[in-house]
Every structure is written in structure tokens, then in C-alpha cells.
Design an enzyme around this catalytic site. Structure first.
Site, PDB file in Angstrom:
ATOM      1  N   GLY B  89       0.670  -1.190   0.143  1.00 22.64           N
ATOM      2  CA  GLY B  89      -0.124   0.019   0.048  1.00 22.64           C
ATOM      3  C   GLY B  89       0.764   1.302  -0.150  1.00 22.64           C
ATOM      4  O   GLY B  89       1.953   1.042   0.386  1.00 22.64           O
ATOM      5  N   ARG B  90       0.298   2.193  -0.352  1.00 18.09           N
ATOM      6  CA  ARG B  90       0.973   3.441  -0.317  1.00 18.09           C
ATOM      7  C   ARG B  90       0.233   4.897  -0.226  1.00 18.09           C
ATOM      8  O   ARG B  90      -0.966   4.568  -0.544  1.00 18.09           O
ATOM      9  CB  ARG B  90       1.965   3.679  -1.643  1.00 18.09           C
ATOM     10  CG  ARG B  90       1.615   4.587  -2.818  1.00 18.09           C
ATOM     11  CD  ARG B  90       2.573   4.665  -3.812  1.00 18.09           C
ATOM     12  NE  ARG B  90       3.483   3.698  -3.878  1.00 18.09           N
ATOM     13  CZ  ARG B  90       4.991   4.015  -4.017  1.00 18.09           C
ATOM     14  NH1 ARG B  90       4.965   5.419  -3.760  1.00 18.09           N
ATOM     15  NH2 ARG B  90       5.807   3.132  -4.066  1.00 18.09           N
ATOM     16  N   ASP B 204      -7.597   9.674  11.634  1.00 19.89           N
ATOM     17  CA  ASP B 204      -7.830   9.587  10.194  1.00 19.89           C
ATOM     18  C   ASP B 204      -8.540   8.196   9.961  1.00 19.89           C
ATOM     19  O   ASP B 204      -8.252   7.585   9.056  1.00 19.89           O
ATOM     20  CB  ASP B 204      -6.333   9.456   9.548  1.00 19.89           C
ATOM     21  CG  ASP B 204      -6.388   9.557   8.172  1.00 19.89           C
ATOM     22  OD1 ASP B 204      -7.481  10.133   7.702  1.00 19.89           O
ATOM     23  OD2 ASP B 204      -5.602   9.068   7.551  1.00 19.89           O
TER      24      ASP B 204
END
Lengths: 190, 516
Positions: B89-90, B204
Site C-alpha cells: 500500500g502507499r 484519520d
């Protein structure tokens, strides 16, 4: 915090939309001041390393001016156009200041801030661009304002169309023509 | 002069729309002997050709893009004790890898934080502090933070590697039944309750970092990492995310109003973000998302999400009330603690029970109108494609039969098959297109077209059967084949397909419809 009261800004925007020119000239310094503060802080924070993101600056100034109060769609568009113009002023002033401190009299090509422009094929001389933009404004004011919104304000085609009360297709067309004109002015007629 | 420029612009635009080879001729004619005008347009065209992306990137933007470019990939490297396997993931904060901790022989998710995020010593300190706090969290609903590593001036966070599907991936299949949303809400809220009790706020929360594990549980990822956005909060109210890396962080779609204002955040920010997620799970789309981050932020600040009923979602009013309470702009009006949210969601549980995934009747109540579960839709699509392929294949034996039979009737038979197959194929392609690009018209599409699809199915089957019968004496195997396909097609058209349609488009294909 010296921020202008959101109520005042909203009122001025309403008057400006109704065609009141004096409201426009009162509004300009407010938006300009706010943008200036945001930009200065952002630059300080990053120590000039990165991310003077126009879009983000313009949007942050907007958020700070309006905080939680809802603003009509048209007023928002209007605000973005004014912010884009302010952004142009700020950047040109910075270019001037830099040029003056670096080269004394300000002769020779002056670039705004090398780190901001490394991705451009060649450094843009901001003062030349400003002059060329003024010449374009004399030919077609809307095209010059489109350049302000797109390049200095980081607005999308749609936002620009909203801000200038025209259609996205017109913005696209005029933007292409304006870019060609400015490119020619900056590369050929020195 | 301005009039001239208007003409120049118009001619320039018109010339650009023509192929390069025709432009000279076009201009020669359009300028009608005005040589200065012609030269001006040509010089502009030349400038346009050379301008490349001149001015296309707004001032400052280009540099921002460069700053956010990721560092070299760590794939295949040995970083300290970690053998990095592959990228999983990024995001704005950095890149996440699947790695093996060679000391313990266990898999970990290794997050390599972007250099510009950790370059500042104050941020590093803050990061150390927060990671320490996050590492104290031990809850089945939270991906455990194992270690904060500083290797070769890189900052790495090793945490539990969770296998499963993110809620983002599940949302690609559309809205979820109310019962499922309530279960997810309870699990996430319980995990938040535990974290908040230890003084850790996520900051978040979004569908991208909530994972449904293989055993059906839910886990929240990235505790103790998301906060970095808020670094330097000391400098007062500022939406740090928007300015510092708006291009990287994506939209503020799940941020709370106080986060956008840049105010100090507390547990109630997580409650708001969870509210956005629950709303999105119920109706399939984020209530605040707009074209630009700014517009999204403005909606979060000022707009209340539309009633769920406006999206044709019939969630029980009690559930909608809970979600709305999470989404209160003023945090004083929200649930003050995740535990209160858990309590209210648990109270709703019996009410929504029975609207679970297993019962199609219940599903119909909560599904966004017209769209069924992704699995059923995939079946339906496969069905369409299979039938079309079959009919195309049948052209060959029909051609043979035409040859054997010959004459006028042979021709008529063959043409009849072609006509039936074409009508059928066109209608099916039309339905496929509608289901994909204009789902809201799917109900009308099915109502209008399905009778004709079925009729053409039957017609094709009849022709095939007729063909089979006529050649039965001389070509037994071909005849058997044709007859088998014919009977099969009739059964599929009259029995199988109505069921497939019903499963894929429950609200549109007849049956009980909410308010329709």
C-alpha cells in the site's frame, strides 16, 4: 489573529456580485492580506524547501476567511477569482524583491523562486510574464483573467469557468490561445 | 485592436481543430487576403506547437509534486532485521510493505515514512511519543503496533500484518444491509472505546484503514500514525493537511469540522469520522465528497448530509438518528464517548436483525435501488455473455443445415436464426451497457427489454429445433446437438434467467419494492 471578520467579507462579496466596484476594491486588500499571511507562514514552515502549493494556499485562505459559515456558490467562485489575482500580485512582488536583493537594480531575468519552478522546462521570468499578461489583458481581459485563475490560482477549468461566469469550453479555448500568446511573447519578443 | 484579437483567437481555435496538413489552406481562405492576420495566427500556432506544458502546472504545484515523490522502493531489501517482501500500500505518509521480522519469523506490515514527514526533529520526537502510546493498545479490533525502528536515518513502523479486505474494497460492491452496518459500527466503536480509554485518538478513520479479517472481525489500522498531519499544531488554527500535502493526502472526506478548522481534536473527532463511514456504508457514497478538497471541506463545515431516504436507502429511523448524532457539526452534540455509540448501536441490533445478508427480502429493504450484490451481478453478466457466445457458435451448424436442406426454406431457416440471434444480442448488450453506465435506468431497461429478450430466445430455440428435426434422418448427431441446445435455451430463458435477473437487480425485477 488579524483576520477580517467573515461577515464583512461575505457582505463585500455580495455587494461585489451585485456589481459594486468599490466593494471589489475594498475586498481585494482583505483577500490579499489573508493570502499573504498564509503564504508567508507556509514558506517559513517549509523553509523554502517545497510545497508552496497555490491551490492549497488559495483554499486555505478561503477556509480561514469563511470558517464555518456557509457561502453561496457564486460568492465562492468570485472569491477564488479574487484570490487568484492576489496570488499573482504576491508572487510578482516576491519576484521583484528577490531580484532587487540579488542583483541590486533588478536587471536581467528574474525568477520567482528556483525551487518552485524546477519542473518547468525553463525558468519563467515572472516580471516578463506579468508584462506579457498585461499586454494580453489589453487585447482580451477574459483571457488574462483565465491565466490568473489557472496558473496563479491553481483553479481547475470548471472552477475558472464558475469564477468568470463563463463555460468550461470557453475557458479551455481561451486558455489554449492565451498560453500560445504568452509563450510567444516570452520566447520571441525580448 | 481587441476585435482583431477576437478574430485571431477564433481562427486559431478553428485551425487547431483541423489536421495540421489542412491548416495552411484553411487560413489562406479564411483570412481572405489579410496577410497580417494570417501571419499572426500562424505564429500563434507555431508557438502553441512548441509550448509543451508551459504554464499548465500552476506555479508552485510542480515543486510540490516533486517533493512528494516516493523514495526508492525497499522491495527485496533487508532493512535491519526486516526482510521486505513486497509493497502492499502507499499513501501520503509513506509506503507500506509486507515484511518478515527475521528475529521472530513473523510477518509484519512495515510502514516506511516519507522523508519529508520525518525530516524535522520535533516531528520525530512526536512520532516516537505517539508510537509508544499506540504500542500500549492491545485490542482485537486494533492492529497492534510492534515497534518503531530508526534504521539508516529512516523511520519505520512495524505493526501487525492483517489479512482481509478493507471496507473501501467492500464498498466497491455498493451499499450494505443495515444489519451489517450496525455490526461493523459496533466493532469499530468498541475498538475506539479501548483506544480512547488509553488516550489514543486515531484522527484519520476511513474505510481504507478498516479491515474485515478472514474470521469476520474488524480491525482498525494505522493507530499512532495518522496524527502526524497534526504536527506543529502549536502554531494555531490551520488545516495542516490541506496545505502541507493536499496533493498527496487526497481529500478531507472523513475529517471532522474541528479538524478542518485546525482546532485541537479529541475522541469526538473519531466519532464524527466513524459517522461518515457508517453513512457511506449505508448508502454507498460519501455524503460530503465533492470535486475538490475545498468543496468537500466546505460541505463538511456547512452541509448536513441528505436524509438516507433521498438515496433510496430505507434504514430504520433509529439507525439514521445514531449516524446523524455522530455527524453533528458541533462536537458537544455528538456522542461524547465511543461507549455511548456502542450502547445505542447495540440497542438497534434487534430491530435490524433479519435484514442480514442471507435473506434476499431483507436485502431488498436496504439495497440502493436497482443494484444487487456484486456476486449476483457478476453471474448475470456471465449469463449474458454465455448466451451471446452460444448463439454465435450456433451459426456454424445452422449454416451446415442450410447447405444440406438447400433451397428457399434452407435460406429462410438460416436467416431466421440470424435475425433472432441479432435481436437477442443487441438487447443483451444494451442491458449490459445500461447496468454498467446508467444503473438508475436499469428498471425501465429490464421492463421494456426482457420480454423481447425472452421472445427472441424462444424464436432462436424454435429455429434450432426445426433445423434439428429437418436433418434428423441424415445427420443424427447434429440434430441431437441442435435439439439439446434448443431445449436448453428455452429452459434458460423461461426459468433460469428470471431468477438471475431477480438476484442481480432485486429492486427492479419485480417483487416487493420499497415505495416504488
Amino acid at each position: 489573529m488579524t483576520s477580517a471578520a467573515p461577515e464583512a467579507v461575505t457582505k463585500l462579496l455580495e455587494r461585489a456580485r451585485a456589481g459594486d466596484r468599490s466593494a471589489m476594491s475594498e475586498l481585494m486588500p482583505l483577500v490579499y492580506g489573508e493570502l499573504h499571511r498564509v503564504a508567508a507562514r507556509s514558506l517559513r514552515r517549509e523553509r523554502g524547501r517545497q510545497t508552496l502549493q497555490t491551490t492549497a494556499l488559495v483554499h486555505e485562505a478561503y477556509l480561514r476567511l469563511f470558517k464555518s459559515r456557509p457561502v453561496s456558490f457564486q460568492d465562492r467562485a468570485h472569491f477564488l477569482a479574487i484570490a487568484a489575482r492576489s496570488m499573482r500580485q504576491i508572487l510578482i512582488e516576491r519576484a521583484r524583491a528577490r531580484g532587487a536583493s540579488k542583483r541590486g537594480s533588478g536587471r536581467g531575468p528574474i525568477t520567482l523562486d528556483e525551487s518552485l519552478l524546477t519542473e518547468q522546462p525553463r525558468p519563467i521570468d515572472f516580471l516578463d510574464l506579468d508584462n506579457a499578461l498585461n499586454r494580453l489583458a489589453a487585447l482580451d481581459d477574459r483571457q488574462a483573467r483565465i491565466v490568473e485563475c489557472r496558473f496563479f490560482g491553481g483553479l481547475t477549468v470548471e472552477e475558472t469557468a464558475e469564477a468568470l461566469d463563463t463555460s468550461p469550453a470557453t475557458v479551455k479555448r481561451d486558455w489554449t490561445a492565451a498560453r500560445a500568446f504568452l509563450y510567444r511573447e516570452l520566447t520571441e519578443r525580448r | 485592436m481587441p476585435d482583431d484579437w477576437t478574430r485571431v483567437t477564433a481562427l486559431f481555435t478553428a485551425a487547431l481543430e483541423r489536421p495540421a496538413s489542412e491548416r495552411d489552406a484553411f487560413l489562406a481562405e479564411a483570412c481572405g487576403g489579410d496577410e497580417a492576420l494570417r501571419r499572426e495566427v500562424i505564429s500563434l500556432l507555431a508557438a502553441h506547437a512548441r509550448a509543451g506544458d508551459f504554464l499548465e502546472a500552476p506555479v508552485g504545484e510542480a515543486a510540490a509534486l516533486r517533493a512528494s515523490a516516493p523514495g526508492p522502493s525497499l522491495e527485496g531489501c533487508l532493512v535491519g532485521p526486516y526482510r521486505v517482501e513486497r509493497e502492499i500500500g502507499r499513501g501520503g505518509m509513506g509506503v507500506v510493505y509486507l515484511a518478515e521480522d527475521t528475529r521472530l519469523g513473523r510477518k509484519v506490515a512495515l510502514k516506511s515514512l516519507a522523508p519529508e514527514i520525518v525530516s524535522d526533529e520535533r516531528r520525530r520526537n512526536r512520532l516516537r511519543r505517539e508510537a509508544r502510546a499506540a504500542a500500549t493498545l492491545s485490542h482485537p479490533g486494533i492492529a497492534t503496533v510492534y515497534a518503531l525502528e530508526e534504521i539508516d536515518n529512516q523511520l519505520l513502523i512495524a505493526s501487525e500484518y492483517v489479512q482481509g479486505r478493507t471496507l473501501r474494497a467492500e464498498l466497491d460492491g455498493g451499499a450494505m444491509p443495515a444489519a451489517e452496518v450496525v455490526e461493523i459500527g459496533i466493532r469499530i466503536a468498541r475498538a475506539l472505546e479501548a483506544a480512547h480509554a488509553s488516550g489514543v485518538i486515531h484522527r484519520d478513520l476511513k474505510p481504507d484503514n478498516m479491515i474485515r479479517t478472514r474470521d469476520g472481525g474488524m480491525k482498525i489500522l494505522d493507530f499512532g500514525i495518522a496524527w502526524i498531519d497534526q504536527a506543529e499544531a502549536g502554531s494555531g488554527a490551520q488545516p495542516a493537511r490541506l496545505t502541507e500535502s493536499g496533493a498527496v493526502m487526497g481529500t478531507p472526506s472523513y475529517m471532522s469540522p474541528e479538524q478542518i478548522e485546525g482546532a485541537a481534536v479529541d475522541a469526538r473527532t473519531d466519532v464524527f469520522s466513524l459517522g461518515v463511514v457508517l453513512y457511506e456504508l449505508l448508502c454507498g457514497s460519501n455524503p460530503f465528497e465533492a470535486h475538490t478538497p475545498l468543496a468537500t471541506a466546505a460541505r463538511i463545515m456547512a452541509t448536513d448530509p441528505p436524509p438516507l431516504a433521498a438515496s433510496n436507502v430505507s434504514a430504520p429511523p433509529s439507525l439514521e438518528a445514531v449516524v446523524r448524532k455522530c455527524l453533528a457539526k458541533d462536537r458537544e452534540e455528538r456522542y461524547q464517548q465511543a461507549s455511548e455509540l456502542v450502547r445505542d448501536l447495540e440497542a438497534i441490533r434487534p430491530e435490524v436483525a433479519g435484514t442480514g445478508v442471507e435473506t434476499p427480502v431483507a436485502r431488498r429493504q436496504v439495497q440502493v435501488r436497482g443494484i444487487g450484490p456484486p456476486g449476483a451481478r457478476a453471474w448475470w453478466v456471465a449469463h449474458q455473455l454465455a448466451i451471446m457466445a452460444l448463439y454465435i457458435l450456433m451459426i456454424y451448424p445452422a449454416w451446415e443445415v442450410r447447405g444440406w436442406w438447400g433451397g428457399y426454406w434452407g435460406q429462410a431457416l438460416f436467416l431466421g436464426l440470424i435475425a433472432g440471434a441479432v435481436v437477442n444480442g443487441v438487447l443483451r448488450v444494451h442491458l449490459l451497457f445500461t447496468s454498467r453506465f446508467n444503473p438508475s435506468a436499469m428498471g425501465t431497461g429490464l421492463r421494456r427489454n426482457m420480454p423481447w429478450v425472452t421472445r427472441s430466445d424462444v424464436a432462436v430455440a424454435a429455429v434450432l429445433l426445426l433445423a434439428g428435426l429437418t436433418v434428423a434422418a441424415s445427420h443424427t448427431w447434429t440434430a441431437a446437438w441442435l435439439a439439446a441446445v434448443a431445449f436448453g435455451a428455452v429452459v434458460v430463458a423461461l426459468v433460469v434467467e428470471p431468477m438471475t435477473v431477480q438476484a442481480a437487480f432485486p429492486a427492479e425485477a419485480g417483487g416487493p419494492k420499497p415505495g416504488a
